[in-house]
Design an enzyme around this catalytic site. Structure first.
Site, short mmCIF file in Angstrom:
data_model
loop_
_atom_site.label_atom_id
_atom_site.label_comp_id
_atom_site.label_asym_id
_atom_site.label_seq_id
_atom_site.Cartn_x
_atom_site.Cartn_y
_atom_site.Cartn_z
CG ASP A 1 -1.95 0.98 1.27
OD1 ASP A 1 -2.82 0.88 0.40
OD2 ASP A 1 -1.93 1.89 2.11
CD GLU B 1 -2.14 2.30 -3.73
OE1 GLU B 1 -1.69 2.40 -2.59
OE2 GLU B 1 -3.26 2.68 -4.04
O1 TEU Z 1 -4.58 4.01 -1.72
C1 TEU Z 1 -3.69 5.10 -1.85
C2 TEU Z 1 -4.15 5.94 -2.91
O2 TEU Z 1 -3.40 6.40 -3.72
C3 TEU Z 1 -5.61 6.13 -3.07
O3 TEU Z 1 -6.19 6.09 -1.77
C4 TEU Z 1 -5.87 7.48 -3.64
O4 TEU Z 1 -5.02 8.40 -3.01
C5 TEU Z 1 -7.27 7.83 -3.32
O5 TEU Z 1 -8.07 6.82 -3.86
C6 TEU Z 1 -7.55 9.20 -3.90
O6 TEU Z 1 -8.49 9.11 -4.92
C7 TEU Z 1 -4.20 3.06 -0.74
C8 TEU Z 1 -5.35 2.09 -0.58
O7 TEU Z 1 -5.55 1.38 -1.81
C9 TEU Z 1 -6.57 2.88 -0.19
O8 TEU Z 1 -7.73 2.05 -0.13
C10 TEU Z 1 -6.32 3.52 1.16
O9 TEU Z 1 -7.42 4.37 1.47
C11 TEU Z 1 -5.03 4.34 1.15
O10 TEU Z 1 -3.94 3.71 0.50
C12 TEU Z 1 -4.56 4.56 2.58
O11 TEU Z 1 -4.15 3.32 3.10
#
Ligand code: TEU
Ligand code: CA
Length: 602
Positions: free
Chosen positions: A249, A303
């Site tokens: 993440d 990610e």
């Molecule tokens: O997502 C990080 C991220 O880039 C997205 O949350 C993006 O910033 C957001 O959708 C803005 O549109 C990861 C996880 O996939 C997400 O579900 C979490 O909310 C986030 O990190 C925090 O852990």
């Protein structure tokens, strides 16, 4: 619970039998590249591995299958559906966070990395799920969320106690500034991805802590070697249980900018590119690889918000020993400016895939995805979810996912052609990102409610988080509870797994065929990619070639018919996959119906 699980198992078993007959072996193409390997064992320059030829399926456990009637998905529910997943032909499951969490961000705020979230079940349930996955010769990767923890993690509970607490430096604390008006101000102008400042003042010690996401998600301080060793230890805990790797993440965010200076106005346009490119990012990832990943035969996918395609090799070039692959956001976010929905063009999408091909050589592997739990539904974003086009466009997108170069990621429900939810009011949303945005933008008087809701309906993460639609019974067979944690899309009565298993022409069976093709065609895994007409506004046509194995993929990204002339040397000899039954054998230009997808071998 048992009744439901049994019903799920029976459905899965029936499906498994039906599909086993039709689907090809789901063994990854890696096992079929023997004849193609050069002396060095490379295939078209690539080192074959299981995670390069695998197809991955993401499970968002909260919404997959409830087995105990509390309205919330759980691990036993997933176990009850493993034959459904195996029948689809996927090789690897990616499980979104299953750890103990107060669910401020639905599990992406972890309170105990070695404990299963109570709502999801027990460690014994996790062990049974893992055993069930292995028994079907599939693999499991889990979500590693270590840029931040929950503020209820005991490290943070300790850290906030006092400035000299042994855990103080597990997090990022700074004194604030004093503004011109004499008032207290955050240490810099960073903003949270979920609205507001990225700094939270804590009166206990009179300092601020950094949270690039929710207030309840304090960022860990990776400069502290103790934090890094804690992370490596928890990684080993799960790898030693037999887990096959991690989805990591926002992993590029772990290295913060020294001194944490304000973002410049230009940087404020793309803060993720500042957050994702700290000076010690690669050092930390190489240490993680050296200390943990390199000791196991595992898959790592990061990610990578904030990492551009040009920067991608820094994280995934196999000579750098960091990660196997990353999710780059350019394609999946082509339809957004920040959080504002915008139209996109097919040449624009093709240009992104051309950049992927140009930036990543045979040392750098890629991912292919256009949906997940953070994005709206695939067919609603990139296809056309109107009833007359939903099935054809969902199948066309499946065709693209399975024939572009990189490891394909299928998000739960996309194999059914599930669509965005018809949200009407802010009260129907669960996502902290949606609700914090409402608080700041609408209640703060900056955006009219109707405008905010119209945009949210198209881009909200909750679109992808509504429960899986298993059948036409109450709540789509997701739960026996009166009320699931998030409402089931009312179209579950027609769009559901049960109906699609029974319909050989369904999106589900098409996904199974496309996945089977991916598995039996090394050219679709390791083959060269060539876009035949990058500027064509309607048709996406490309070839994948590996020695004498050549595939032509033609996708009509429009409801309007299209004519497509093939360049010299490319032929539509043998149709191996098609989403409509109109693909006549054609020698001249191809005549494609609206949303028609075809794959030929030639
Ligand atoms: O997502 C990080 C991220 O880039 C997205 O949350 C993006 O910033 C957001 O959708 C803005 O549109 C990861 C996880 O996939 C997400 O579900 C979490 O909310 C986030 O990190 C925090 O852990
Ligand atoms: Ca449950």
């Amino acid at each position: 619970m048992r009744e439901l699980a049994v019903r799920g198992m029976v459905a899965g078993l029936v499906l498994g039998a039906v599909l086993a007959a039709g689907a090809q072996a789901t063994s990854p193409a890696g096992s079929q590249t023997k004849g193609l390997q050069t002396g060095s064992g490379l295939v078209n320059g690539y080192q074959p591995t299981w995670w390069k030829s695998a197809v991955v399926y993401q499970v968002y456990p909260r919404s997959f299958q409830d087995s105990n009637g509390d309205g919330i998905g759980d691990l036993r529910g997933i176990t009850a559906r493993l034959d459904y997943l195996h029948g689809l032909g996927v090789d690897v499951l990616w499980l979104s966070p299953h750890y103990d969490s107060p669910n401020a961000d639905n599990g992406y705020d972890i309170r105990d990395y070695r404990k299963v979230m109570t709502e999801f079940g027990t460690m014994a349930d996790f062990d049974a799920l893992l055993a069930g996955i292995k028994a079907r010769h599939m693999k499991l990767i889990i979500d590693l969320v270590v840029n931040h923890t929950s503020d209820e993690h005991h490290w943070f509970v300790e850290s906030r106690q006092s400035k000299n607490n042994p855990y103080r430096d597990y997090y990022i604390w700074r004194p604030g500034k004093v503004g011109p008006d004499g008032k207290r101000m955050p240490p810099n102008n960073y903003r949270s991805a979920f609205s507001g400042s990225a700094w939270q003042y804590d009166p206990q010690t009179g300092e601020y802590y950094l949270h690039l996401f929710a207030i309840k998600q304090p960022d860990l301080n990776w400069e502290n070697p103790k934090v890094r060793q804690e992370v490596y230890s928890l990684m080993r805990f799960w790898l030693d249980k037999g887990v096959d790797g991690f989805r990591m993440d926002v992993i590029p965010y772990i290295s913060k900018q020294p001194g944490l200076p304000d973002l410049t106005p230009a940087q404020q346009q793309h803060p993720d590119q500042v957050f994702g490119n700290g000076p010690r990012r690669d050092e930390f990832l190489q240490e993680m690889n050296r200390e943990v990943l390199s000791h196991y035969d595992v898959m790592s996918v990061g990610e990578a918000a904030g990492v551009t395609l040009a920067q991608e090799p820094a994280l995934v070039d196999d000579r750098r020993h960091e990660l196997n692959m990353i999710f780059n956001f350019d394609a999946v976010r082509i339809n957004r400016d920040g959080k504002q929905w915008k139209d996109w063009t097919l040449p624009g999408l093709k240009a992104i895939y051309a950049q992927h091909a140009a930036q990543l050589d045979t040392h750098s592997w890629d991912t292919v995805f256009l949906s997940n739990h953070d994005n709206p539904r695939l067919v609603s974003s990139f296809g056309d979810d109107r009833p007359e086009y939903r099935v054809a466009s969902a199948k066309l997108l499946a065709t693209m996912l399975m024939t572009l170069r990189g490891t394909p990621f299928v998000y739960q429900g996309d194999e059914l052609g599930m669509t965005n939810y018809p949200f009407q009011s802010i009260n129907e949303y669960n996502d902290i990102e949606a609700k914090n945005g409402w608080q700041e933008d609408v209640l703060g008087g900056h955006v009219p409610a109707a405008d905010y809701l119209a945009n949210l309906r198209r881009m909200s993460r909750d679109n992808a988080r509504t429960p899986m639609q298993w059948d036409a019974t109450a709540n789509g067979g997701f739960t026996t509870a009166a009320k699931p944690w998030l409402a089931v899309n009312p179209n579950f009565t027609t769009i559901n797994a049960s109906a699609e298993l029974a319909d050989p022409d369904s999106v589900y069976h098409y996904y199974a065929q496309a996945i089977a093709l991916h598995h039996r065609a090394p050219a679709l895994v390791y083959g060269d990619y060539r876009d035949l007409d990058p500027t064509n506004p309607q048709v996406f046509a490309y070839t994948r070639t590996l020695g004498q194995e050549r595939y032509l993929v033609v996708l009509n990204f429009s409801e309007k018919p299209a004519e497509f002339a093939l360049p010299p040397g490319v032929r539509a000899d043998r149709l191996v996959l098609g989403n409509l039954h109109t693909a006549a054998a054609e020698t001249g230009p191809l005549h494609l119906q609206g949303w028609e997808a075809r794959v030929y071998q030639y």
